[in-house]
Design a protein around this motif. Structure first.
Motif, PDB file in Angstrom:
ATOM      1  N   ARG A 138       1.064  -1.296   0.202  1.00 27.94           N
ATOM      2  CA  ARG A 138       0.442  -0.212  -0.330  1.00 27.94           C
ATOM      3  C   ARG A 138       0.980   1.292   0.059  1.00 27.94           C
ATOM      4  O   ARG A 138       0.524   2.057  -0.958  1.00 27.94           O
ATOM      5  CB  ARG A 138      -1.437   0.181   1.248  1.00 27.94           C
ATOM      6  CG  ARG A 138      -1.491   1.077   1.355  1.00 27.94           C
ATOM      7  CD  ARG A 138      -2.632   1.355   2.640  1.00 27.94           C
ATOM      8  NE  ARG A 138      -1.317   1.546   3.827  1.00 27.94           N
ATOM      9  CZ  ARG A 138      -1.084   2.295   3.662  1.00 27.94           C
ATOM     10  NH1 ARG A 138      -0.737   3.574   3.669  1.00 27.94           N
ATOM     11  NH2 ARG A 138       0.048   2.696   5.459  1.00 27.94           N
ATOM     12  N   VAL A 139       1.613   0.740   1.091  1.00 23.10           N
ATOM     13  CA  VAL A 139       2.722   2.562   1.469  1.00 23.10           C
ATOM     14  C   VAL A 139       3.769   2.979  -0.367  1.00 23.10           C
ATOM     15  O   VAL A 139       3.428   3.409  -0.797  1.00 23.10           O
ATOM     16  CB  VAL A 139       3.318   1.991   1.697  1.00 23.10           C
ATOM     17  CG1 VAL A 139       4.811   3.103   2.282  1.00 23.10           C
ATOM     18  CG2 VAL A 139       2.794   2.181   3.866  1.00 23.10           C
ATOM     19  N   ASN A 177      11.930   5.543   4.338  1.00 16.39           N
ATOM     20  CA  ASN A 177      11.624   6.065   5.655  1.00 16.39           C
ATOM     21  C   ASN A 177      10.536   6.624   5.732  1.00 16.39           C
ATOM     22  O   ASN A 177      10.221   7.742   5.959  1.00 16.39           O
ATOM     23  CB  ASN A 177      12.893   5.965   6.355  1.00 16.39           C
ATOM     24  CG  ASN A 177      12.581   5.991   7.520  1.00 16.39           C
ATOM     25  OD1 ASN A 177      12.299   5.266   8.889  1.00 16.39           O
ATOM     26  ND2 ASN A 177      14.032   6.098   8.311  1.00 16.39           N
ATOM     27  N   LEU A 178       9.748   5.874   6.599  1.00 13.55           N
ATOM     28  CA  LEU A 178       8.297   6.812   6.837  1.00 13.55           C
ATOM     29  C   LEU A 178       8.532   7.484   8.263  1.00 13.55           C
ATOM     30  O   LEU A 178       9.447   7.229   8.870  1.00 13.55           O
ATOM     31  CB  LEU A 178       7.515   6.031   7.042  1.00 13.55           C
ATOM     32  CG  LEU A 178       6.818   4.903   5.906  1.00 13.55           C
ATOM     33  CD1 LEU A 178       5.736   3.751   6.146  1.00 13.55           C
ATOM     34  CD2 LEU A 178       6.079   5.603   4.995  1.00 13.55           C
ATOM     35  N   ALA A 179       7.594   8.747   8.133  1.00 13.54           N
ATOM     36  CA  ALA A 179       7.859   9.387   9.393  1.00 13.54           C
ATOM     37  C   ALA A 179       6.888   8.841  10.747  1.00 13.54           C
ATOM     38  O   ALA A 179       7.113   7.617  10.538  1.00 13.54           O
ATOM     39  CB  ALA A 179       6.964  10.225   9.045  1.00 13.54           C
ATOM     40  N   GLY A 180       8.080   9.181  11.561  1.00 13.92           N
ATOM     41  CA  GLY A 180       7.789   8.521  13.121  1.00 13.92           C
ATOM     42  C   GLY A 180       8.489   6.686  13.307  1.00 13.92           C
ATOM     43  O   GLY A 180       8.974   6.152  12.491  1.00 13.92           O
ATOM     44  N   GLU A 181       7.835   6.499  14.551  1.00 14.24           N
ATOM     45  CA  GLU A 181       8.598   4.514  14.625  1.00 14.24           C
ATOM     46  C   GLU A 181       7.401   4.053  14.333  1.00 14.24           C
ATOM     47  O   GLU A 181       6.296   4.585  15.601  1.00 14.24           O
ATOM     48  CB  GLU A 181       9.606   4.327  15.634  1.00 14.24           C
ATOM     49  CG  GLU A 181      10.329   5.151  15.167  1.00 14.24           C
ATOM     50  CD  GLU A 181      11.872   4.732  15.448  1.00 14.24           C
ATOM     51  OE1 GLU A 181      11.814   4.377  16.746  1.00 14.24           O
ATOM     52  OE2 GLU A 181      13.503   4.839  15.987  1.00 14.24           O
ATOM     53  N   LEU A 182       6.989   2.413  14.071  1.00 13.50           N
ATOM     54  CA  LEU A 182       6.084   2.301  15.405  1.00 13.50           C
ATOM     55  C   LEU A 182       5.956   1.501  16.143  1.00 13.50           C
ATOM     56  O   LEU A 182       7.767   0.546  16.604  1.00 13.50           O
ATOM     57  CB  LEU A 182       5.618   0.023  14.381  1.00 13.50           C
ATOM     58  CG  LEU A 182       4.891   0.903  12.877  1.00 13.50           C
ATOM     59  CD1 LEU A 182       5.216  -0.631  12.104  1.00 13.50           C
ATOM     60  CD2 LEU A 182       3.647   1.456  12.939  1.00 13.50           C
ATOM     61  N   GLU A 183       5.423   1.099  17.837  1.00 11.51           N
ATOM     62  CA  GLU A 183       5.705   0.873  18.521  1.00 11.51           C
ATOM     63  C   GLU A 183       4.169   0.181  19.336  1.00 11.51           C
ATOM     64  O   GLU A 183       3.352   0.233  18.593  1.00 11.51           O
ATOM     65  CB  GLU A 183       6.213   2.557  19.527  1.00 11.51           C
ATOM     66  CG  GLU A 183       7.239   2.417  19.413  1.00 11.51           C
ATOM     67  CD  GLU A 183       7.196   4.134  20.354  1.00 11.51           C
ATOM     68  OE1 GLU A 183       6.811   4.239  20.474  1.00 11.51           O
ATOM     69  OE2 GLU A 183       7.868   5.031  19.642  1.00 11.51           O
ATOM     70  N   GLY A 214      -5.145  15.664   6.370  1.00 12.21           N
ATOM     71  CA  GLY A 214      -5.207  15.204   7.684  1.00 12.21           C
ATOM     72  C   GLY A 214      -4.907  13.523   7.999  1.00 12.21           C
ATOM     73  O   GLY A 214      -4.270  12.951   8.777  1.00 12.21           O
ATOM     74  N   ASN A 215      -6.114  12.803   7.330  1.00 13.05           N
ATOM     75  CA  ASN A 215      -6.443  11.089   7.365  1.00 13.05           C
ATOM     76  C   ASN A 215      -5.324  10.906   6.859  1.00 13.05           C
ATOM     77  O   ASN A 215      -5.507   9.230   6.893  1.00 13.05           O
ATOM     78  CB  ASN A 215      -8.267  11.235   7.140  1.00 13.05           C
ATOM     79  CG  ASN A 215      -8.516  12.138   8.502  1.00 13.05           C
ATOM     80  OD1 ASN A 215      -8.566  12.278   8.820  1.00 13.05           O
ATOM     81  ND2 ASN A 215     -10.080  12.380   7.756  1.00 13.05           N
ATOM     82  N   ASP A 216      -4.720  11.074   5.881  1.00  7.08           N
ATOM     83  CA  ASP A 216      -3.734  10.741   4.647  1.00  7.08           C
ATOM     84  C   ASP A 216      -2.054   9.901   5.557  1.00  7.08           C
ATOM     85  O   ASP A 216      -2.158  11.233   6.415  1.00  7.08           O
ATOM     86  CB  ASP A 216      -3.043  10.972   3.376  1.00  7.08           C
ATOM     87  CG  ASP A 216      -2.999  10.507   2.543  1.00  7.08           C
ATOM     88  OD1 ASP A 216      -1.719   9.793   3.172  1.00  7.08           O
ATOM     89  OD2 ASP A 216      -2.847  11.083   1.489  1.00  7.08           O
ATOM     90  N   SER A 217      -2.161   8.447   5.497  1.00  3.95           N
ATOM     91  CA  SER A 217      -1.085   7.705   6.754  1.00  3.95           C
ATOM     92  C   SER A 217      -0.065   8.530   5.733  1.00  3.95           C
ATOM     93  O   SER A 217       1.084   8.084   6.804  1.00  3.95           O
ATOM     94  CB  SER A 217      -2.058   6.745   6.808  1.00  3.95           C
ATOM     95  OG  SER A 217      -1.386   5.873   4.365  1.00  3.95           O
ATOM     96  N   LEU A 218       0.455   8.931   4.420  1.00  2.30           N
ATOM     97  CA  LEU A 218       1.614   9.662   4.322  1.00  2.30           C
ATOM     98  C   LEU A 218       1.459  11.189   3.781  1.00  2.30           C
ATOM     99  O   LEU A 218       2.016  11.350   2.947  1.00  2.30           O
ATOM    100  CB  LEU A 218       1.898   9.168   2.760  1.00  2.30           C
ATOM    101  CG  LEU A 218       1.235   6.929   2.505  1.00  2.30           C
ATOM    102  CD1 LEU A 218       2.189   6.242   1.371  1.00  2.30           C
ATOM    103  CD2 LEU A 218       2.926   6.679   3.780  1.00  2.30           C
TER     104      LEU A 218
END
Length: 170
Positions: free
Chosen positions: A50-51, A80-86, A140-144
């Motif tokens: 998807r990304v 490298n997407l913004a943020g990190e998965l936690e 703002g709802n767009d994940s990218l």
């Protein structure tokens, strides 16, 4: 005039119109080089697909809209997407957490050409160190949303002369 003759003429006119329209549009090709080695495009195969599809569609749309009549080949070598998965909560659900130090970035190489003649090419690294502090026009709802803003900003800066020339030609 017979119906078949009128249909043939209509098809010829339509074909010519489509040919002229496609000649004015950019041809944008986006390739991903070894996407399995990218820094961060999500955890699952579905997320990665998807990304990458969203990144590809966004870059193509930028080229089609802003560089009419030119060809652009973009080879993406890292995302490298913004943020990190936690992990969060009792179920340890993975959520993307945004911090000032987890900036979005991309590495790519592009070649811009027109009529088969290469205008320029370069290898670039995109990053937005102030992604949390700057104004963002992307939904703002767009994940990218941060990555798309970063691509928009780079595109506008990198191809400013070509964009200005295409606007003057209109």
């Amino acid at each position: 005039m017979k119906l078949k003759t009128r249909q043939a003429i209509s098809m010829a006119v339509l074909s010519g119109t489509l040919l002229l329209a496609s000649a004015a549009q950019a041809h944008v090709e986006v390739r991903f080089l070894e996407p399995q080695k990218f820094s961060d495009v999500g955890r699952s195969t579905v997320d990665r697909e998807r990304v990458l599809a969203d990144v590809q569609a966004h870059l193509r749309a930028l080229g089609d809209r802003l560089l009419p009549g030119r060809d652009l080949v973009i080879e993406v070598s890292d995302v490298n997407l913004a943020g990190e998965l936690e992990p969060h909560g009792r179920s340890m659900e993975m959520l993307r957490v945004m911090r000032n130090v987890t900036i979005p970035s991309m590495e790519l190489r592009y070649t811009l050409s027109e009529g088969g003649k290469e205008l320029r090419s370069a290898k670039v690294r995109l990053q937005d160190m102030g992604y949390l502090d700057s104004f963002n026009r992307v939904d703002g709802n767009d994940s990218l949303r941060y990555e798309k803003k970063m691509m928009d900003d780079w595109f506008a800066k990198e191809f400013a002369a070509e964009i200005a020339a295409s606007k003057q030609a209109k």
